[in-house]
Scaffold this active site. Structure first.
Site, PDB file in Angstrom:
ATOM      1  N   LYS A 222       0.666  -1.165  -0.098  1.00 17.31           N
ATOM      2  CA  LYS A 222       0.144   0.007   0.086  1.00 17.31           C
ATOM      3  C   LYS A 222       0.834   1.244  -0.054  1.00 17.31           C
ATOM      4  O   LYS A 222       2.076   1.239   0.448  1.00 17.31           O
ATOM      5  CB  LYS A 222      -0.801  -0.003   1.115  1.00 17.31           C
ATOM      6  N   ARG A 256      -3.627  -9.762   4.708  1.00 14.62           N
ATOM      7  CA  ARG A 256      -3.940 -10.109   3.399  1.00 14.62           C
ATOM      8  C   ARG A 256      -2.768  -9.563   2.516  1.00 14.62           C
ATOM      9  O   ARG A 256      -2.455  -8.397   2.727  1.00 14.62           O
ATOM     10  CB  ARG A 256      -5.173  -9.313   3.279  1.00 14.62           C
TER      11      ARG A 256
HETATM   12  C1  7PJ Z   1      -8.167  -4.387   1.643  1.00 18.68           C
HETATM   13  C2  7PJ Z   1      -9.415  -5.073   1.137  1.00 18.68           C
HETATM   14  C3  7PJ Z   1      -7.919  -4.311   3.031  1.00 18.68           C
HETATM   15  C4  7PJ Z   1      -9.547  -5.924   3.113  1.00 18.68           C
HETATM   16  C5  7PJ Z   1      -8.351  -4.186  -0.334  1.00 18.68           C
HETATM   17  C6  7PJ Z   1      -5.293  -3.159  -1.927  1.00 18.68           C
HETATM   18  C7  7PJ Z   1      -6.917  -2.508  -2.057  1.00 18.68           C
HETATM   19  N1  7PJ Z   1     -10.059  -6.030   1.920  1.00 18.68           N
HETATM   20  N2  7PJ Z   1      -9.089  -5.069  -0.006  1.00 18.68           N
HETATM   21  N3  7PJ Z   1      -8.823  -5.116   3.748  1.00 18.68           N
HETATM   22  N4  7PJ Z   1      -7.754  -3.832   0.572  1.00 18.68           N
HETATM   23  N5  7PJ Z   1     -10.323  -6.771   4.166  1.00 18.68           N
HETATM   24  O1  7PJ Z   1      -5.043  -4.366  -1.709  1.00 18.68           O
HETATM   25  O2  7PJ Z   1      -4.432  -2.380  -2.169  1.00 18.68           O
HETATM   26  O3  7PJ Z   1      -7.031  -3.701   3.511  1.00 18.68           O
HETATM   27  S1  7PJ Z   1      -8.077  -3.661  -2.089  1.00 18.68           S
END
Ligand code: 7PJ
Length: 274
Positions: A222, A256
């Site tokens: 990020k 994640r």
């Molecule tokens: C997240 C997500 C996060 C959860 C994305 C990216 C943006 N779902 N989906 N938490 N981020 N739960 O991966 O840069 O931080 S999409």
């Protein structure tokens, strides 16, 4: 801590990894539909090999400024990938990254076991879509919507406000009949947050454990990591692993990430040395 989702039980006493599968035309080669499905399935199988405990499949980019994807298009992207993975009887639960109740229902019907919702089930019908299933859910906090969320994020007390939102949405789930062990919470790094907000939340992870649900953290690649290192998105591996390690040490249960193998190895060391 145990997390129940569909026919799966995740043991989160040691931190685990959720591998990211983006099914968007810009993520894979020429963007042809069959090609896109094959690439996503191959990528998913590879991430299982690398040690992912969950696969998170998303058909709409939610990066800042991303344009929304129409419902039919989102369904066309993600459902065939879920069906193909379920047909292979993969050993890990599939999570669907969506805020649209129609996509949630179709994904669950196709065999997804977790709904990962960046809007925290606020969309009309989303809570019911999860409650009327055996799926687990990840409630994420976001201020605003992806198109505009990074323009001027404002909080009086970011930690208190995010925690209050997560508490309210968790309680709404409980009231709707979703058991506590099916609910995961996520402060939503980068979603309507400045660098200072993200840092405050990262330091406050232990406080979110008061809500008695597993914590999911998504910091992988990020922009806050870009701000700290000066590196572009394709050179944030080391920063991402560092963020996963410190998050796990602060109590995060599920990380994640894009870079599954590196993160799984780092978390093994965390588990062994803690
Ligand atoms: C997240 C997500 C996060 C959860 C994305 C990216 C943006 N779902 N989906 N938490 N981020 N739960 O991966 O840069 O931080 S999409």
């Amino acid at each position: 801590m145990q997390f129940h989702c569909g026919r799966f039980r995740l043991d989160l006493d040691t931190p685990k990894v959720m591998g990211i599968i983006n099914v968007t035309p810009d993520s894979f080669s020429d963007g042809g539909q069959f090609n896109q499905i094959d690439f996503a399935v191959a990528h998913a199988l590879d991430l299982i090999e690398q040690g992912a405990a969950v696969l998170d499949i998303g058909g709409e980019s939610t990066r800042p400024n991303a344009t929304p994807v129409p419902l039919a298009e989102e369904l066309q992207r993600v459902i065939p990938v879920i069906e193909a993975l379920v047909a292979r009887d993969i050993p890990v639960p599939i999570s669907i990254d969506t805020y649209k109740p129609e996509v949630m229902r179709a994904a669950i019907a196709a065999g997804a076991s977790i709904v990962n919702d960046i809007r925290g089930l606020q969309e009309k019908g989303a809570l019911e879509a999860v409650a009327n299933s055996h799926a687990g859910v990840c409630i994420m906090h976001m201020q605003g919507m992806p198109q505009t969320m990074q323009l001027e994020p404002h909080y009086d007390d970011v930690v208190a406000e995010v925690k209050q939102f997560l508490r309210e949405q968790r309680d709404a789930c409980l009231t709707a009949g979703i058991a506590q062990d099916r609910i995961m919470l996520d402060p939503g790094f980068g979603f309507g947050k400045t660098r200072a907000h993200n840092i405050a939340l990262a330091k406050a992870l232990p406080q979110l454990l008061d809500l008695h649900c597993p914590l999911l953290v998504g910091l992988s690649r990020k922009s806050v990591l870009g701000q700290m290192t000066g590196n572009d998105v394709d050179a944030r591996l080391h920063a991402s692993v560092a963020a996963a390690v410190i998050s796990a040490m602060q109590g995060a249960h599920l990380l994640r990430v894009h870079d599954v193998k590196a993160t799984v190895e780092a978390l093994k060391v965390v588990a062994a040395l803690q």
